[in-house]
Design a protein around this motif. Structure first.
Motif, PDB file in Angstrom:
ATOM      1  N   LEU A   1     -12.467   6.701  -7.080  1.00  0.00           N
ATOM      2  CA  LEU A   1     -11.368   7.222  -6.282  1.00  0.00           C
ATOM      3  C   LEU A   1     -10.286   6.142  -6.199  1.00  0.00           C
ATOM      4  N   ARG A   2      -9.038   6.569  -6.206  1.00  0.00           N
ATOM      5  CA  ARG A   2      -7.936   5.606  -6.146  1.00  0.00           C
ATOM      6  C   ARG A   2      -7.004   5.947  -4.990  1.00  0.00           C
ATOM      7  N   ASP A   3      -6.537   4.903  -4.313  1.00  0.00           N
ATOM      8  CA  ASP A   3      -5.631   5.112  -3.192  1.00  0.00           C
ATOM      9  C   ASP A   3      -4.187   5.150  -3.701  1.00  0.00           C
ATOM     10  N   GLU A   4      -3.243   5.177  -2.782  1.00  0.00           N
ATOM     11  CA  GLU A   4      -1.837   5.301  -3.155  1.00  0.00           C
ATOM     12  C   GLU A   4      -1.327   4.085  -3.930  1.00  0.00           C
ATOM     13  N   GLN A   5      -1.996   2.956  -3.792  1.00  0.00           N
ATOM     14  CA  GLN A   5      -1.618   1.760  -4.544  1.00  0.00           C
ATOM     15  C   GLN A   5      -2.405   1.646  -5.854  1.00  0.00           C
ATOM     16  N   ASN A   6      -3.141   2.710  -6.182  1.00  0.00           N
ATOM     17  CA  ASN A   6      -3.942   2.778  -7.415  1.00  0.00           C
ATOM     18  C   ASN A   6      -5.115   1.802  -7.398  1.00  0.00           C
ATOM     19  N   GLN A   7      -5.523   1.376  -6.197  1.00  0.00           N
ATOM     20  CA  GLN A   7      -6.686   0.504  -6.082  1.00  0.00           C
ATOM     21  C   GLN A   7      -7.955   1.352  -6.115  1.00  0.00           C
ATOM     22  N   PRO A   8      -8.975   0.930  -6.875  1.00  0.00           N
ATOM     23  CA  PRO A   8     -10.156   1.772  -7.066  1.00  0.00           C
ATOM     24  C   PRO A   8     -11.237   1.573  -6.006  1.00  0.00           C
ATOM     25  N   LEU A   9     -12.020   2.610  -5.836  1.00  0.00           N
ATOM     26  CA  LEU A   9     -13.240   2.561  -5.034  1.00  0.00           C
ATOM     27  C   LEU A   9     -14.306   3.337  -5.801  1.00  0.00           C
ATOM     28  N   LYS A  10     -15.298   2.636  -6.301  1.00  0.00           N
ATOM     29  CA  LYS A  10     -16.363   3.280  -7.075  1.00  0.00           C
ATOM     30  C   LYS A  10     -17.409   3.847  -6.122  1.00  0.00           C
ATOM     31  N   CYS A  11     -17.719   5.122  -6.316  1.00  0.00           N
ATOM     32  CA  CYS A  11     -18.645   5.821  -5.424  1.00  0.00           C
ATOM     33  C   CYS A  11     -19.741   6.529  -6.212  1.00  0.00           C
ATOM     34  N   GLU A  12     -20.849   6.753  -5.547  1.00  0.00           N
ATOM     35  CA  GLU A  12     -21.932   7.572  -6.083  1.00  0.00           C
ATOM     36  C   GLU A  12     -21.814   8.974  -5.510  1.00  0.00           C
ATOM     37  N   ILE A  13     -21.959   9.968  -6.370  1.00  0.00           N
ATOM     38  CA  ILE A  13     -21.927  11.356  -5.919  1.00  0.00           C
ATOM     39  C   ILE A  13     -23.315  11.734  -5.410  1.00  0.00           C
ATOM     40  N   LEU A  14     -23.397  12.123  -4.146  1.00  0.00           N
ATOM     41  CA  LEU A  14     -24.678  12.514  -3.564  1.00  0.00           C
ATOM     42  C   LEU A  14     -24.937  14.009  -3.741  1.00  0.00           C
ATOM     43  N   ARG A  15     -23.909  14.813  -3.466  1.00  0.00           N
ATOM     44  CA  ARG A  15     -24.047  16.259  -3.578  1.00  0.00           C
ATOM     45  C   ARG A  15     -22.695  16.878  -3.886  1.00  0.00           C
ATOM     46  N   GLN A  16     -22.756  18.054  -4.506  1.00  0.00           N
ATOM     47  CA  GLN A  16     -21.536  18.791  -4.811  1.00  0.00           C
ATOM     48  C   GLN A  16     -21.674  20.226  -4.336  1.00  0.00           C
ATOM     49  N   VAL A  17     -20.544  20.821  -4.006  1.00  0.00           N
ATOM     50  CA  VAL A  17     -20.529  22.210  -3.568  1.00  0.00           C
ATOM     51  C   VAL A  17     -19.190  22.814  -3.995  1.00  0.00           C
ATOM     52  N   VAL A  18     -19.181  24.110  -4.288  1.00  0.00           N
ATOM     53  CA  VAL A  18     -17.958  24.812  -4.659  1.00  0.00           C
ATOM     54  C   VAL A  18     -17.546  25.720  -3.506  1.00  0.00           C
ATOM     55  N   ILE A  19     -16.311  25.558  -3.052  1.00  0.00           N
ATOM     56  CA  ILE A  19     -15.741  26.385  -1.984  1.00  0.00           C
ATOM     57  C   ILE A  19     -14.406  26.930  -2.487  1.00  0.00           C
ATOM     58  N   ASP A  20     -14.293  28.253  -2.539  1.00  0.00           N
ATOM     59  CA  ASP A  20     -13.058  28.891  -3.008  1.00  0.00           C
ATOM     60  C   ASP A  20     -12.634  28.336  -4.370  1.00  0.00           C
ATOM     61  N   GLU A  21     -13.601  28.249  -5.282  1.00  0.00           N
ATOM     62  CA  GLU A  21     -13.376  27.828  -6.664  1.00  0.00           C
ATOM     63  C   GLU A  21     -12.953  26.363  -6.799  1.00  0.00           C
ATOM     64  N   GLN A  22     -13.076  25.596  -5.731  1.00  0.00           N
ATOM     65  CA  GLN A  22     -12.775  24.159  -5.772  1.00  0.00           C
ATOM     66  C   GLN A  22     -14.076  23.384  -5.523  1.00  0.00           C
ATOM     67  N   THR A  23     -14.351  22.398  -6.363  1.00  0.00           N
ATOM     68  CA  THR A  23     -15.551  21.579  -6.218  1.00  0.00           C
ATOM     69  C   THR A  23     -15.274  20.399  -5.295  1.00  0.00           C
ATOM     70  N   TYR A  24     -16.169  20.210  -4.341  1.00  0.00           N
ATOM     71  CA  TYR A  24     -16.099  19.072  -3.429  1.00  0.00           C
ATOM     72  C   TYR A  24     -17.407  18.290  -3.529  1.00  0.00           C
ATOM     73  N   ALA A  25     -17.346  17.028  -3.145  1.00  0.00           N
ATOM     74  CA  ALA A  25     -18.528  16.188  -3.242  1.00  0.00           C
ATOM     75  C   ALA A  25     -18.665  15.313  -2.004  1.00  0.00           C
ATOM     76  N   LEU A  26     -19.914  15.058  -1.653  1.00  0.00           N
ATOM     77  CA  LEU A  26     -20.242  14.050  -0.652  1.00  0.00           C
ATOM     78  C   LEU A  26     -20.553  12.774  -1.420  1.00  0.00           C
ATOM     79  N   VAL A  27     -19.821  11.709  -1.138  1.00  0.00           N
ATOM     80  CA  VAL A  27     -19.963  10.475  -1.913  1.00  0.00           C
ATOM     81  C   VAL A  27     -20.179   9.298  -0.976  1.00  0.00           C
ATOM     82  N   THR A  28     -20.682   8.214  -1.545  1.00  0.00           N
ATOM     83  CA  THR A  28     -20.850   6.972  -0.807  1.00  0.00           C
ATOM     84  C   THR A  28     -20.493   5.820  -1.731  1.00  0.00           C
ATOM     85  N   PRO A  29     -19.835   4.777  -1.240  1.00  0.00           N
ATOM     86  CA  PRO A  29     -19.529   3.636  -2.097  1.00  0.00           C
ATOM     87  C   PRO A  29     -20.784   3.077  -2.754  1.00  0.00           C
TER      88      PRO A  29
END
Length: 201
Positions: A10-38
């Motif tokens: 994930l990158r913030d507005e300054q394009n600085q990165p944050l590497k995360c692990e995806i724990l779970r994913q779910v689709v809501i209204d055709e959009q995929t979301y994820a629960l992540v942790t650094p």
């Protein structure tokens, strides 16, 4: 809903990165979301506003003799070289990430009861933290803490474009749905992988 152990950046507005692990994913209204942790352990640096060091949390009581507060960004930035040196003594390496999140690489020391603090603005949002180290900077005492439970974040995974971190500007209804669908991990972490497998069967 699917579970995953993939990683994303994930990158913030300054394009600085944050590497995360995806724990779970779910689709809501055709959009995929994820629960992540650094991927690396998150740390929080707090300063004691008071002459006395706070007493330890006892039975969930976080009554402090001093007041723990977050330093302002400039003050925190000034302490980073000291933080790096202190963490180096624990064989930990400080990492500066996007979204102003600090993490450490390396093996955390074992959790001792006397190093556990319950911190939060109220009893309802209080969390347990492990005190890794303390140091002084300009006559102020600072503490380096890490949460005992993983830091959890929500991210959107669009079909086109880069994944991005959800902000409080998103509709409250979306967070309610994500909470209901994704945040049932605590019980599984406590019960262990074997019981989780039995539930899935």
């Amino acid at each position: 809903m699917t579970e995953s152990h993939e990683t994303l950046v994930l990158r913030d507005e300054q394009n600085q990165p944050l590497k995360c692990e995806i724990l779970r994913q779910v689709v809501i209204d055709e959009q995929t979301y994820a629960l992540v942790t650094p991927v690396d352990a998150v740390i929080k640096v707090l300063v004691w506003e008071g002459e006395e060091e706070p007493s330890q949390a006892v039975n969930g009581d976080a009554n402090m003799e001093g007041i723990l507060d977050e330093p302002d960004p400039e003050e925190l930035q000034a302490t980073l070289p000291t933080i790096q040196a202190v963490l180096g003594e624990l064989n930990l390496t400080l990492q500066q990430n996007g979204f102003d999140i600090l993490t450490v690489q390396g093996e955390l020391p074992p959790v001792e009861e006397e190093d556990v603090f319950e911190l939060g603005e109220s009893e309802e949002d209080a969390q347990e933290f492990q005190l890794l180290a303390t140091f002084f900077y300009q006559e102020k005492r600072y503490g380096i803490f890490t949460p005992l439970d993983p830091a959890l974040l929500y991210a959107a995974l669009p079909d086109e474009g880069d994944p991005y971190l959800l902000t409080p500007d998103e509709p409250p209804e979306l967070f309610d749905q994500l909470y209901a669908l994704l945040l049932d991990l605590d019980e599984e972490w406590e019960d262990g992988d074997d019981e989780e497998d039995e539930d899935e069967d």
